[in-house]
Design an enzyme around this catalytic site. Structure first.
Site, short mmCIF file in Angstrom:
data_model
loop_
_atom_site.label_atom_id
_atom_site.label_comp_id
_atom_site.label_asym_id
_atom_site.label_seq_id
_atom_site.Cartn_x
_atom_site.Cartn_y
_atom_site.Cartn_z
N LYS A 40 60.63 24.95 -41.41
CA LYS A 40 61.94 25.39 -41.85
C LYS A 40 63.01 24.93 -40.87
O LYS A 40 62.73 24.59 -39.72
CB LYS A 40 61.99 26.91 -42.01
CG LYS A 40 61.98 27.69 -40.70
CD LYS A 40 62.05 29.18 -40.97
CE LYS A 40 62.14 29.96 -39.65
NZ LYS A 40 62.17 31.42 -39.85
N ARG B 116 67.00 26.01 -39.36
CA ARG B 116 67.91 27.15 -39.22
C ARG B 116 69.21 26.68 -38.61
O ARG B 116 69.23 25.90 -37.65
CB ARG B 116 67.28 28.22 -38.32
CG ARG B 116 68.14 29.46 -38.15
CD ARG B 116 67.50 30.45 -37.19
NE ARG B 116 66.25 30.98 -37.69
CZ ARG B 116 66.16 32.00 -38.53
NH1 ARG B 116 67.26 32.60 -38.97
NH2 ARG B 116 64.99 32.45 -38.93
N THR C 201 64.34 34.53 -45.47
CA THR C 201 63.34 33.59 -44.97
C THR C 201 61.99 33.84 -45.61
O THR C 201 61.30 32.91 -46.06
CB THR C 201 63.22 33.70 -43.44
OG1 THR C 201 64.48 33.36 -42.85
CG2 THR C 201 62.15 32.77 -42.91
N GLY D 37 83.49 59.75 -32.07
CA GLY D 37 82.28 58.96 -32.05
C GLY D 37 81.43 59.10 -30.80
O GLY D 37 80.31 58.59 -30.76
N GLU D 38 81.94 59.78 -29.76
CA GLU D 38 81.12 60.01 -28.57
C GLU D 38 79.94 60.91 -28.91
O GLU D 38 80.01 61.74 -29.80
CB GLU D 38 81.97 60.65 -27.46
CG GLU D 38 83.01 59.73 -26.87
CD GLU D 38 83.79 60.40 -25.75
OE1 GLU D 38 83.39 61.50 -25.32
OE2 GLU D 38 84.81 59.82 -25.31
#
Length: 327
Positions: A203, A205, A239, A47-48
């Site tokens: 709204k 949250r 949202t 993954g490097e």
């Protein structure tokens, strides 16, 4: 040698791209009239990431373009490595171009024992060797102060407004903010439409749960009007989809959604297609892959804006002049 040389031959602009959004990089290069610096980049088995530039960048004004899309940590790390490589290759100046600033939503602490990740991002790029940051529609303007150096905060609003204006009747439109925190931006949109009515969605949250908010009611007059619902980004679309439904229930004629960054994490495409909006408009600051596309989606190119800003920086001009003196 790639790039643009100044009229006095004392400066040379080079444009470098990571692998996250090659289509945008090609479009910006085309707008600038340059070729991208040949770059080798690949992943090791563990993954490097490895990067190397195929030509000298010594003494150049280097602009490193990378969109922080998923997998976001990989592309941020690749851009950091490119900045470090430029510094060690003796580039004169290094400008990090992040059309979408990763971790920008974590710009403050909501509760104790949380990081301010947007600040850490700025520190990482400064430490790697960046002299300047350039980004489009930061989630919060205060992020400009996180970086110890110049920050060019570009606005997609003129691009979005010009398009949306062709899709609505200016005499029967209302601009709607998805929450109270975006009212200032919505006011600027309303001014662009000649001072049309303004509304916002009230709204709530739960800060302990990501990507979850509940739209309760509309504050403002929207009945019988085309509503332009604006936001800086759309992630999972929950949202925005709920806000569209609330607006239609309040008597809105129809709704156009306009946002700068189309993150569009699953299941955003389905939610936005089915929420009742007439059209969803975003820019291509992030790649809109086939699985994120849907019938009501319109994607506008941000490349001309990025190219103009890059050229202004290189020519020691004014980036602010691109936005009528506003910033």
């Amino acid at each position: 040698m790639t790039g643009i040389t100044s009229s006095d031959s004392e400066k040379r602009l080079v444009l470098i791209s990571g692998r996250a959004h090659p289509e945008l990089a090609d479009d910006v290069a085309r707008e600038l009239g340059v070729e991208l610096v040949p770059t080798t980049a690949y992943d090791f088995a563990n993954g490097e990431i490895y990067v190397r530039f195929g030509e000298s960048v010594r003494g150049t004004d280097a602009f490193v373009l990378q969109s922080h899309t998923a997998p976001i940590n990989q592309w941020i790390m690749e851009q950091l490595l490119m900045v470090d490589a430029l510094k060690r290759a003796s580039a004169k100046t290094i400008t990090v171009v992040q059309p979408f600033y990763g971790y920008s939503r974590q710009d403050k602490k909501h509760r104790g024992r949380e990081p301010v990740s947007a600040r850490l991002m700025a520190d990482l790029f400064r430490t790697a060797g960046a002299d300047r940051l350039m980004s489009v529609d930061l989630h919060a303007a205060q992020i400009q102060g996180f970086f110890d150096g110049p920050v060019d905060h570009l606005w997609a609003m003129p691009l979005l407004v010009d398009y949306v204006r062709t899709r609505v009747d200016p005499t029967n439109v209302a601009v709607v903010s998805p929450d109270a925190g975006r009212i200032r931006v919505a006011e600027q949109w309303a001014a662009k439409f000649g001072g049309c009515p303004l509304a916002f969605i009230h709204k709530t949250r739960d800060i302990t749960k990501p990507n979850r908010a509940v739209a309760n009611r509309v504050v403002g007059e929207v009945e019988g009007r085309t509503c332009v619902l604006t936001d800086d980004l759309i992630d999972t679309g929950g949202t925005i989809a709920e806000a569209v439904r609330v607006l239609l229930a309040a008597g809105a004629k129809d709704v156009i959604v306009a946002a700068t960054h189309g993150v569009l994490s699953d299941p955003a495409a389905q939610r936005l297609q089915e929420c009742g909006a007439r059209e969803v408009v975003v820019t291509d600051t992030l790649p809109i892959t086939e699985d994120k596309q849907f019938g009501k989606l319109t994607v506008l190119s941000i490349a001309p804006l990025l190219a103009r800003a890059i050229r202004e920086v290189f020519d020691d001009g004014s980036v602010t002049s691109l936005f009528d003196g506003a910033s």
